[in-house]
Write a protein that holds these residues in place. Sequence first.
Motif, PDB file in Angstrom:
ATOM      1  N   MET A 253      23.706 -69.271 -38.038  1.00  0.00           N
ATOM      2  CA  MET A 253      23.491 -68.085 -38.880  1.00  0.00           C
ATOM      3  C   MET A 253      23.137 -68.516 -40.302  1.00  0.00           C
ATOM      4  SD  MET A 253      23.625 -64.736 -38.724  1.00  0.00           S
ATOM      5  CE  MET A 253      23.518 -63.430 -39.915  1.00  0.00           C
ATOM      6  N   LYS A 254      23.980 -69.482 -40.817  1.00  0.00           N
ATOM      7  CA  LYS A 254      23.790 -70.003 -42.175  1.00  0.00           C
ATOM      8  C   LYS A 254      22.426 -70.692 -42.292  1.00  0.00           C
ATOM      9  CE  LYS A 254      26.337 -72.570 -45.627  1.00  0.00           C
ATOM     10  NZ  LYS A 254      27.310 -73.601 -45.853  1.00  0.00           N
ATOM     11  N   LYS A 255      22.090 -71.414 -41.175  1.00  0.00           N
ATOM     12  CA  LYS A 255      20.835 -72.157 -41.147  1.00  0.00           C
ATOM     13  C   LYS A 255      19.642 -71.187 -41.237  1.00  0.00           C
ATOM     14  CE  LYS A 255      19.600 -76.458 -38.941  1.00  0.00           C
ATOM     15  NZ  LYS A 255      19.788 -77.292 -37.784  1.00  0.00           N
ATOM     16  N   THR A 256      19.740 -70.053 -40.479  1.00  0.00           N
ATOM     17  CA  THR A 256      18.663 -69.058 -40.489  1.00  0.00           C
ATOM     18  C   THR A 256      18.524 -68.457 -41.885  1.00  0.00           C
ATOM     19  OG1 THR A 256      19.605 -68.499 -38.353  1.00  0.00           O
ATOM     20  CG2 THR A 256      17.739 -67.205 -39.060  1.00  0.00           C
ATOM     21  N   GLY A 257      19.685 -68.179 -42.530  1.00  0.00           N
ATOM     22  CA  GLY A 257      19.685 -67.619 -43.879  1.00  0.00           C
ATOM     23  C   GLY A 257      18.997 -68.540 -44.855  1.00  0.00           C
ATOM     24  N   GLY A 258      19.318 -69.839 -44.745  1.00  0.00           N
ATOM     25  CA  GLY A 258      18.723 -70.849 -45.639  1.00  0.00           C
ATOM     26  C   GLY A 258      17.212 -70.904 -45.454  1.00  0.00           C
ATOM     27  N   ARG A 259      16.773 -70.820 -44.176  1.00  0.00           N
ATOM     28  CA  ARG A 259      15.333 -70.876 -43.884  1.00  0.00           C
ATOM     29  C   ARG A 259      14.626 -69.651 -44.459  1.00  0.00           C
ATOM     30  NH1 ARG A 259      14.309 -72.380 -37.907  1.00  0.00           N
ATOM     31  NH2 ARG A 259      15.332 -74.274 -38.595  1.00  0.00           N
ATOM     32  N   LEU A 260      15.310 -68.494 -44.320  1.00  0.00           N
ATOM     33  CA  LEU A 260      14.749 -67.244 -44.831  1.00  0.00           C
ATOM     34  C   LEU A 260      14.558 -67.316 -46.353  1.00  0.00           C
ATOM     35  CD1 LEU A 260      14.067 -64.448 -43.519  1.00  0.00           C
ATOM     36  CD2 LEU A 260      16.195 -63.639 -44.545  1.00  0.00           C
ATOM     37  N   ILE A 261      15.594 -67.878 -47.041  1.00  0.00           N
ATOM     38  CA  ILE A 261      15.507 -68.007 -48.505  1.00  0.00           C
ATOM     39  C   ILE A 261      14.328 -68.902 -48.874  1.00  0.00           C
ATOM     40  CG2 ILE A 261      16.677 -69.007 -50.537  1.00  0.00           C
ATOM     41  CD1 ILE A 261      19.303 -67.913 -49.314  1.00  0.00           C
ATOM     42  N   ARG A 262      14.162 -70.001 -48.114  1.00  0.00           N
ATOM     43  CA  ARG A 262      13.056 -70.936 -48.408  1.00  0.00           C
ATOM     44  C   ARG A 262      11.709 -70.252 -48.228  1.00  0.00           C
ATOM     45  NH1 ARG A 262      15.203 -76.231 -45.358  1.00  0.00           N
ATOM     46  NH2 ARG A 262      17.081 -76.407 -46.571  1.00  0.00           N
ATOM     47  N   ILE A 263      11.581 -69.483 -47.131  1.00  0.00           N
ATOM     48  CA  ILE A 263      10.307 -68.786 -46.882  1.00  0.00           C
ATOM     49  C   ILE A 263      10.034 -67.771 -47.985  1.00  0.00           C
ATOM     50  CG2 ILE A 263       9.113 -67.197 -45.290  1.00  0.00           C
ATOM     51  CD1 ILE A 263      10.610 -68.718 -43.003  1.00  0.00           C
ATOM     52  N   LEU A 264      11.109 -67.025 -48.363  1.00  0.00           N
ATOM     53  CA  LEU A 264      10.974 -66.029 -49.429  1.00  0.00           C
ATOM     54  C   LEU A 264      10.533 -66.688 -50.731  1.00  0.00           C
ATOM     55  CD1 LEU A 264      13.915 -63.509 -49.059  1.00  0.00           C
ATOM     56  CD2 LEU A 264      11.514 -62.972 -49.382  1.00  0.00           C
ATOM     57  N   LEU A 265      11.161 -67.827 -51.007  1.00  0.00           N
ATOM     58  CA  LEU A 265      10.837 -68.555 -52.244  1.00  0.00           C
ATOM     59  C   LEU A 265       9.380 -69.005 -52.247  1.00  0.00           C
ATOM     60  CD1 LEU A 265      12.734 -69.426 -54.633  1.00  0.00           C
ATOM     61  CD2 LEU A 265      12.418 -71.716 -53.762  1.00  0.00           C
ATOM     62  N   LEU A 266       8.947 -69.471 -51.093  1.00  0.00           N
ATOM     63  CA  LEU A 266       7.557 -69.918 -50.958  1.00  0.00           C
ATOM     64  C   LEU A 266       6.597 -68.753 -51.217  1.00  0.00           C
ATOM     65  CD1 LEU A 266       5.968 -72.511 -50.130  1.00  0.00           C
ATOM     66  CD2 LEU A 266       5.757 -71.479 -47.881  1.00  0.00           C
ATOM     67  N   VAL A 267       6.960 -67.584 -50.646  1.00  0.00           N
ATOM     68  CA  VAL A 267       6.128 -66.386 -50.847  1.00  0.00           C
ATOM     69  C   VAL A 267       6.087 -66.018 -52.324  1.00  0.00           C
ATOM     70  CG1 VAL A 267       5.961 -63.909 -50.324  1.00  0.00           C
ATOM     71  CG2 VAL A 267       6.539 -65.520 -48.512  1.00  0.00           C
ATOM     72  N   VAL A 268       7.272 -66.082 -52.987  1.00  0.00           N
ATOM     73  CA  VAL A 268       7.343 -65.746 -54.422  1.00  0.00           C
ATOM     74  C   VAL A 268       6.456 -66.700 -55.228  1.00  0.00           C
ATOM     75  CG1 VAL A 268       8.881 -65.736 -56.436  1.00  0.00           C
ATOM     76  CG2 VAL A 268       9.607 -64.647 -54.323  1.00  0.00           C
ATOM     77  N   ILE A 269       6.529 -67.993 -54.900  1.00  0.00           N
ATOM     78  CA  ILE A 269       5.727 -68.983 -55.627  1.00  0.00           C
ATOM     79  C   ILE A 269       4.232 -68.710 -55.442  1.00  0.00           C
ATOM     80  CG2 ILE A 269       5.087 -71.448 -55.714  1.00  0.00           C
ATOM     81  CD1 ILE A 269       8.094 -72.012 -55.140  1.00  0.00           C
ATOM     82  N   LEU A 270       3.842 -68.444 -54.191  1.00  0.00           N
ATOM     83  CA  LEU A 270       2.425 -68.154 -53.905  1.00  0.00           C
ATOM     84  C   LEU A 270       1.968 -66.897 -54.637  1.00  0.00           C
ATOM     85  CD1 LEU A 270       2.194 -69.050 -50.111  1.00  0.00           C
ATOM     86  CD2 LEU A 270       1.160 -70.272 -52.019  1.00  0.00           C
ATOM     87  N   LEU A 271       2.864 -65.888 -54.672  1.00  0.00           N
ATOM     88  CA  LEU A 271       2.546 -64.644 -55.384  1.00  0.00           C
ATOM     89  C   LEU A 271       2.363 -64.914 -56.870  1.00  0.00           C
ATOM     90  CD1 LEU A 271       4.729 -61.785 -53.885  1.00  0.00           C
ATOM     91  CD2 LEU A 271       2.282 -61.718 -54.352  1.00  0.00           C
ATOM     92  N   LEU A 272       3.269 -65.753 -57.414  1.00  0.00           N
ATOM     93  CA  LEU A 272       3.202 -66.090 -58.841  1.00  0.00           C
ATOM     94  C   LEU A 272       1.865 -66.755 -59.175  1.00  0.00           C
ATOM     95  CD1 LEU A 272       5.023 -66.103 -61.472  1.00  0.00           C
ATOM     96  CD2 LEU A 272       5.434 -68.499 -60.957  1.00  0.00           C
ATOM     97  N   ILE A 273       1.461 -67.694 -58.280  1.00  0.00           N
ATOM     98  CA  ILE A 273       0.188 -68.386 -58.504  1.00  0.00           C
ATOM     99  C   ILE A 273      -0.965 -67.381 -58.461  1.00  0.00           C
ATOM    100  CG2 ILE A 273      -1.422 -70.113 -57.546  1.00  0.00           C
ATOM    101  CD1 ILE A 273       1.076 -71.710 -56.680  1.00  0.00           C
ATOM    102  N   ALA A 274      -0.903 -66.451 -57.488  1.00  0.00           N
ATOM    103  CA  ALA A 274      -1.973 -65.448 -57.348  1.00  0.00           C
ATOM    104  C   ALA A 274      -2.039 -64.550 -58.582  1.00  0.00           C
ATOM    105  CB  ALA A 274      -1.733 -64.619 -56.099  1.00  0.00           C
ATOM    106  N   VAL A 275      -0.845 -64.086 -59.037  1.00  0.00           N
ATOM    107  CA  VAL A 275      -0.790 -63.214 -60.220  1.00  0.00           C
ATOM    108  C   VAL A 275      -1.318 -63.968 -61.440  1.00  0.00           C
ATOM    109  CG1 VAL A 275       0.792 -62.023 -61.793  1.00  0.00           C
ATOM    110  CG2 VAL A 275       1.056 -61.761 -59.339  1.00  0.00           C
ATOM    111  N   ALA A 276      -0.908 -65.250 -61.554  1.00  0.00           N
ATOM    112  CA  ALA A 276      -1.359 -66.065 -62.690  1.00  0.00           C
ATOM    113  C   ALA A 276      -2.884 -66.173 -62.688  1.00  0.00           C
ATOM    114  CB  ALA A 276      -0.729 -67.447 -62.613  1.00  0.00           C
ATOM    115  N   GLY A 277      -3.433 -66.437 -61.512  1.00  0.00           N
ATOM    116  CA  GLY A 277      -4.884 -66.565 -61.396  1.00  0.00           C
ATOM    117  C   GLY A 277      -5.588 -65.276 -61.793  1.00  0.00           C
TER     118      GLY A 277
END
Lengths: 51, 457
Positions: free
Chosen positions: B1-25
Amino acid sequence: MIPFELRSFINVMSLIIFGGVAVSCVFAVFAYFLSINRRKRQKKVEETPAS
Amino acid sequence: MKKTGGRLIRILLLVVILLLIAVAGLAVWLLVERTDHVVSNWLATAAFCFVIGFVSILILRVIFFAFFAMIHLLFYRRKLAVDDASNRWAGRNKPMVSIIVPAFNEEKVIAEAIRSHLLMDYPSFEIVVVDDGSTDSTTEVAKEVAAEDKANRVQVHKIPNGGKGNALNYGIGVAKSDFLLCVDADSRLDPDSLNYAIRHMKDPKVAAVAGNVKVLNRQKILTNLQALEYIIGQNLMRRIQGLFRCVGIVPGPFGLFRRQAIEEVGLYTDDTYAEDCDLSLRLLAAGWDIVDEINSVVRTEAPEKLRPFIKQRYRWTRGVLQSLRKHSNGFFGRSGFKVWFVLMNMFFDGVIWPVANLLAHACVFYLILEFGLVTYLVFWWIHFTMLDMGLALVCIASERETARLVIHILIYRLFFLVIMDVCKLLSSLEEVFQVQMGWGKLERTGSGGSVKKATAS
């Protein structure tokens, strides 16, 4: 003094910075795979019998 | 369960970073579309040139550090594999280590610190607590924890107040072993930290091993920013210094020393506010090597409020500058390449870079006022934030640290770094004009939580 357009300045800066960010993101991926997972390592060390 | 949560946070973070790059561009594109200014004023041209130069150096710095961090990681992995194949990791040949804990009014944190040392996964060590004339119940608390350990590995001494260096020297005198681990009274060692550090002492040229300091109390934005700063600092310049075996500061919270080396250079001194930096420079000048160990993790309490944080940074910068002044001969290469390299690093980081950073900010604000370009501020912030984010990602990934810290990068440069740079600048000026300054002891909060009670081995 040669006048210059602000637009070109922003263009050049953006290009350099986006390039820098792209390179560091690639480095980050490499770093993740090169780094040591201490928990896994500890487990491995514990499992290895003393020689 | 904890492992799935950690993976979800990582995916979310990746999405946020990609969004930030897109917004910056998108923001940059919009800015370019709407900008039609022509710069022909000489002051504005100079300011633009300075900004371009500053950003270019910043990018080169990021790429250079990231590249060397990779090289360091490669070497590190290789060396660790060799050590794994030796008997040392099978629990043999681990020499006795004395852990020296100097303490002054540390009743809130000393108990948990000693307990964390007792829980270490290392077969032979002793703990020497030196109470430097505390006016609270530090000695009593330390003695209570010492009594919990059935193997009697903890000894507590109380001496008249004489400064941290004096307390450390007293502890070194009392300690029995040839390897000395000097820690702070709030330091909490990870169980495997000493195992990683002691490996380096196989090499007789190594005088000291610098550990990896992390922030323990990560409940507030300020402490999270400090956690991020520690990670960035220890994965960039420190890795390069480690690669050349000339770490400039063996940190107070974790410094493993060879007794022979530390005695040869004359132990700790109290003539600077950064006794750890001074000792490291003397060791390097005497021809010893100092290495770093990224997996020797120690956690300490960071200031939770702005005032104590500023006080701490004042003291650190002042101490480093005092050490630079003391070892100024090294600037001309008289103490060897390693000392020169470290001194140049410290001078650049402590004086040149903060001034350049503040000046670059001032240039940008001037340009905004000159051209009425409020949108340019957004452009400036996005650029720096993205660069800092790239750098933080490299550092966090190379330690497998908590990825959520990356989010704090949004206020890192505009808020945190400016405060730090102003601190550095003011304390540099105070050092130049020799303004008197006190130690400014950090008030502990004990907010780091507790460790499990130690069981005697």
